[in-house]
Design a protein around this motif. Structure first.
Motif, PDB file in Angstrom:
ATOM      1  N   GLN A   1     -23.952 -68.738 -35.799  1.00 46.47           N
ATOM      2  CA  GLN A   1     -25.278 -69.236 -35.448  1.00 46.47           C
ATOM      3  C   GLN A   1     -25.198 -70.546 -34.663  1.00 46.47           C
ATOM      4  OE1 GLN A   1     -27.768 -69.974 -38.829  1.00 46.47           O
ATOM      5  NE2 GLN A   1     -29.511 -70.684 -37.617  1.00 46.47           N
ATOM      6  N   GLU A   2     -24.341 -71.464 -35.135  1.00 50.21           N
ATOM      7  CA  GLU A   2     -24.190 -72.746 -34.451  1.00 50.21           C
ATOM      8  C   GLU A   2     -23.588 -72.554 -33.055  1.00 50.21           C
ATOM      9  OE1 GLU A   2     -25.318 -75.503 -35.265  1.00 50.21           O
ATOM     10  OE2 GLU A   2     -25.798 -75.309 -37.394  1.00 50.21           O
ATOM     11  N   LYS A   3     -22.673 -71.612 -32.929  1.00 51.02           N
ATOM     12  CA  LYS A   3     -22.076 -71.311 -31.627  1.00 51.02           C
ATOM     13  C   LYS A   3     -23.136 -70.761 -30.672  1.00 51.02           C
ATOM     14  CE  LYS A   3     -18.359 -68.499 -29.560  1.00 51.02           C
ATOM     15  NZ  LYS A   3     -19.188 -67.538 -28.789  1.00 51.02           N
ATOM     16  N   PHE A   4     -24.006 -69.903 -31.187  1.00 54.27           N
ATOM     17  CA  PHE A   4     -25.079 -69.338 -30.359  1.00 54.27           C
ATOM     18  C   PHE A   4     -26.023 -70.444 -29.879  1.00 54.27           C
ATOM     19  CE2 PHE A   4     -29.436 -67.725 -30.036  1.00 54.27           C
ATOM     20  CZ  PHE A   4     -29.268 -66.763 -29.048  1.00 54.27           C
ATOM     21  N   VAL A   5     -26.322 -71.421 -30.741  1.00 57.21           N
ATOM     22  CA  VAL A   5     -27.204 -72.530 -30.370  1.00 57.21           C
ATOM     23  C   VAL A   5     -26.618 -73.311 -29.198  1.00 57.21           C
ATOM     24  CG1 VAL A   5     -28.156 -74.747 -31.135  1.00 57.21           C
ATOM     25  CG2 VAL A   5     -28.258 -72.749 -32.641  1.00 57.21           C
ATOM     26  N   LEU A   6     -25.320 -73.606 -29.276  1.00 54.82           N
ATOM     27  CA  LEU A   6     -24.665 -74.339 -28.193  1.00 54.82           C
ATOM     28  C   LEU A   6     -24.710 -73.556 -26.884  1.00 54.82           C
ATOM     29  CD1 LEU A   6     -21.461 -75.880 -29.838  1.00 54.82           C
ATOM     30  CD2 LEU A   6     -23.528 -77.071 -29.104  1.00 54.82           C
ATOM     31  N   GLU A   7     -24.369 -72.293 -26.955  1.00 54.60           N
ATOM     32  CA  GLU A   7     -24.314 -71.477 -25.743  1.00 54.60           C
ATOM     33  C   GLU A   7     -25.700 -71.297 -25.141  1.00 54.60           C
ATOM     34  OE1 GLU A   7     -22.414 -68.040 -27.294  1.00 54.60           O
ATOM     35  OE2 GLU A   7     -20.388 -68.788 -26.899  1.00 54.60           O
ATOM     36  N   GLU A   8     -26.718 -71.188 -25.992  1.00 59.22           N
ATOM     37  CA  GLU A   8     -28.087 -71.031 -25.498  1.00 59.22           C
ATOM     38  C   GLU A   8     -28.561 -72.308 -24.799  1.00 59.22           C
ATOM     39  OE1 GLU A   8     -31.366 -68.706 -24.671  1.00 59.22           O
ATOM     40  OE2 GLU A   8     -29.397 -68.178 -25.503  1.00 59.22           O
ATOM     41  N   GLU A   9     -28.178 -73.464 -25.330  1.00 59.16           N
ATOM     42  CA  GLU A   9     -28.513 -74.728 -24.677  1.00 59.16           C
ATOM     43  C   GLU A   9     -27.865 -74.814 -23.293  1.00 59.16           C
ATOM     44  OE1 GLU A   9     -27.301 -77.823 -27.277  1.00 59.16           O
ATOM     45  OE2 GLU A   9     -29.014 -77.589 -28.643  1.00 59.16           O
ATOM     46  N   GLN A  10     -26.635 -74.346 -23.189  1.00 61.59           N
ATOM     47  CA  GLN A  10     -25.948 -74.362 -21.905  1.00 61.59           C
ATOM     48  C   GLN A  10     -26.620 -73.408 -20.911  1.00 61.59           C
ATOM     49  OE1 GLN A  10     -21.906 -73.454 -22.966  1.00 61.59           O
ATOM     50  NE2 GLN A  10     -21.432 -75.557 -23.593  1.00 61.59           N
ATOM     51  N   ARG A  11     -27.047 -72.247 -21.389  1.00 63.98           N
ATOM     52  CA  ARG A  11     -27.743 -71.295 -20.510  1.00 63.98           C
ATOM     53  C   ARG A  11     -29.060 -71.886 -20.014  1.00 63.98           C
ATOM     54  NH1 ARG A  11     -26.436 -67.754 -24.906  1.00 63.98           N
ATOM     55  NH2 ARG A  11     -24.563 -66.506 -24.478  1.00 63.98           N
ATOM     56  N   ASN A  12     -29.801 -72.539 -20.917  1.00 65.06           N
ATOM     57  CA  ASN A  12     -31.080 -73.143 -20.524  1.00 65.06           C
ATOM     58  C   ASN A  12     -30.879 -74.256 -19.507  1.00 65.06           C
ATOM     59  OD1 ASN A  12     -32.508 -71.439 -22.253  1.00 65.06           O
ATOM     60  ND2 ASN A  12     -32.440 -72.889 -23.966  1.00 65.06           N
ATOM     61  N   ALA A  13     -29.829 -75.070 -19.720  1.00 65.96           N
ATOM     62  CA  ALA A  13     -29.546 -76.156 -18.782  1.00 65.96           C
ATOM     63  C   ALA A  13     -29.193 -75.603 -17.403  1.00 65.96           C
ATOM     64  CB  ALA A  13     -28.406 -77.024 -19.307  1.00 65.96           C
ATOM     65  N   ALA A  14     -28.397 -74.528 -17.361  1.00 64.64           N
ATOM     66  CA  ALA A  14     -28.035 -73.902 -16.092  1.00 64.64           C
ATOM     67  C   ALA A  14     -29.264 -73.317 -15.409  1.00 64.64           C
ATOM     68  CB  ALA A  14     -26.982 -72.816 -16.329  1.00 64.64           C
ATOM     69  N   ARG A  15     -30.164 -72.726 -16.210  1.00 62.55           N
ATOM     70  CA  ARG A  15     -31.388 -72.142 -15.662  1.00 62.55           C
ATOM     71  C   ARG A  15     -32.280 -73.223 -15.054  1.00 62.55           C
ATOM     72  NH1 ARG A  15     -33.075 -70.228 -20.061  1.00 62.55           N
ATOM     73  NH2 ARG A  15     -31.730 -68.377 -19.993  1.00 62.55           N
ATOM     74  N   GLU A  16     -32.381 -74.371 -15.735  1.00 64.93           N
ATOM     75  CA  GLU A  16     -33.201 -75.468 -15.220  1.00 64.93           C
ATOM     76  C   GLU A  16     -32.624 -76.038 -13.927  1.00 64.93           C
ATOM     77  OE1 GLU A  16     -33.617 -78.374 -18.247  1.00 64.93           O
ATOM     78  OE2 GLU A  16     -34.809 -77.078 -19.590  1.00 64.93           O
ATOM     79  N   ARG A  17     -31.310 -76.161 -13.868  1.00 64.22           N
ATOM     80  CA  ARG A  17     -30.689 -76.665 -12.639  1.00 64.22           C
ATOM     81  C   ARG A  17     -30.951 -75.725 -11.472  1.00 64.22           C
ATOM     82  NH1 ARG A  17     -26.343 -77.807 -16.181  1.00 64.22           N
ATOM     83  NH2 ARG A  17     -25.261 -75.924 -15.450  1.00 64.22           N
ATOM     84  N   LYS A  18     -30.897 -74.438 -11.740  1.00 60.54           N
ATOM     85  CA  LYS A  18     -31.131 -73.469 -10.679  1.00 60.54           C
ATOM     86  C   LYS A  18     -32.563 -73.530 -10.196  1.00 60.54           C
ATOM     87  CE  LYS A  18     -30.523 -68.561  -9.606  1.00 60.54           C
ATOM     88  NZ  LYS A  18     -30.101 -67.238 -10.122  1.00 60.54           N
ATOM     89  N   GLU A  19     -33.504 -73.677 -11.115  1.00 64.25           N
ATOM     90  CA  GLU A  19     -34.922 -73.751 -10.740  1.00 64.25           C
ATOM     91  C   GLU A  19     -35.227 -75.031  -9.969  1.00 64.25           C
ATOM     92  OE1 GLU A  19     -36.971 -73.416 -14.411  1.00 64.25           O
ATOM     93  OE2 GLU A  19     -36.647 -71.245 -14.620  1.00 64.25           O
ATOM     94  N   ASN A  20     -34.566 -76.128 -10.337  1.00 59.33           N
ATOM     95  CA  ASN A  20     -34.807 -77.409  -9.670  1.00 59.33           C
ATOM     96  C   ASN A  20     -33.945 -77.599  -8.430  1.00 59.33           C
ATOM     97  OD1 ASN A  20     -36.594 -78.028 -11.763  1.00 59.33           O
ATOM     98  ND2 ASN A  20     -35.003 -79.049 -12.982  1.00 59.33           N
TER      99      ASN A  20
END
Length: 232
Positions: free
Chosen positions: A65-84
């Motif tokens: 679960q903790e590993k999934f949280v970290l990876e999801e944060e990284q995916r969201n950060a990558a998504r935000e960079r792409k949008e911006n």
């Protein structure tokens, strides 16, 4: 340096795979790590602390679960960079277009040279090798710095004499004192002469590298003394 067992799940048999001797345990290398409170947010030990804690407690579900949280944060950060439209610029890795892989910028794949290589260490994420030739390179760099400053000094003195000649009558030029002067034997300038001329601080790189070299040299001497004690 701990025991390792093979557990056969089908029949429940347990087999000893590795049982280190006391001699092996004594040879264990000391692990040097950065203090946890001094680590940045993205250093592995701090970033994965909750995953590590769950694994140490044997809670695989929590670790996942903790590993999934970290990876999801990284995916969201990558998504935000792409949008911006923000470009991601890694500090320690570069993208190899040929293999389409990320490679460590400071990787050192050459064989270890026991005659030249003294120690290998990591500082600020950069893998570095302490070499015996480093002191020679630093000496050459210091000499280059001195020569460059001598050249600038001679050029300045030459310009000053030229101004003096143009401003003074020719029949007084040899007897008139000038505010500009230059040493007669500037080509044979030594370190002490450099200090006399105001060259005591050669350049920022010299000072930084020399201090760094002294620190590493001191650490290497300490390791060598410890090795000698072990051999005795």
């Amino acid at each position: 340096d701990g025991e390792v067992h093979i557990n056969e799940l089908k029949n429940g048999n347990v087999e000893m795979f590795w049982n280190p001797t006391s001699e092996v345990r004594r040879q264990r290398l000391k692990r040097h790590i950065v203090l946890f409170e001094e680590q940045t947010d993205f250093e592995s030990e701090r970033l994965w602390q909750h995953v590590t804690s769950a694994i140490n407690k044997g809670d695989q579900n929590r670790a996942t679960q903790e590993k999934f949280v970290l990876e999801e944060e990284q995916r969201n950060a990558a998504r935000e960079r792409k949008e911006n439209g923000t470009e991601w610029k890694p500090l320690l890795f570069r993208h190899d277009a040929t293999t389409n892989e990320w490679r460590y910028k400071y990787e050192d794949l050459r064989p270890w040279d026991p005659l030249n290589d003294i120690a290998q260490f990591e500082k600020n994420g950069i893998l570095q090798t302490m070499e015996r030739q480093l002191s020679t390179r630093m000496s050459n760099h210091k000499t280059t710095c001195i020569n460059n400053q001598i050249t600038r000094h001679k050029r300045s003195a030459k310009d000053c004499r030229r101004r003096k000649t143009s401003d003074q009558p020719s029949n007084h030029s040899q007897n008139t004192e000038s505010s500009c002067s230059t040493p007669e034997s500037v080509q044979e300038l030594s370190d002490d002469d450099g200090k006399y001329l105001g060259f005591e601080s050669l350049c920022a790189q010299c000072g930084k590298e020399m201090n760094h070299l002294k620190e590493i040299h001191s650490a290497v001497l300490s390791l060598q003394r410890a090795q000698q004690d072990i051999h005795r």
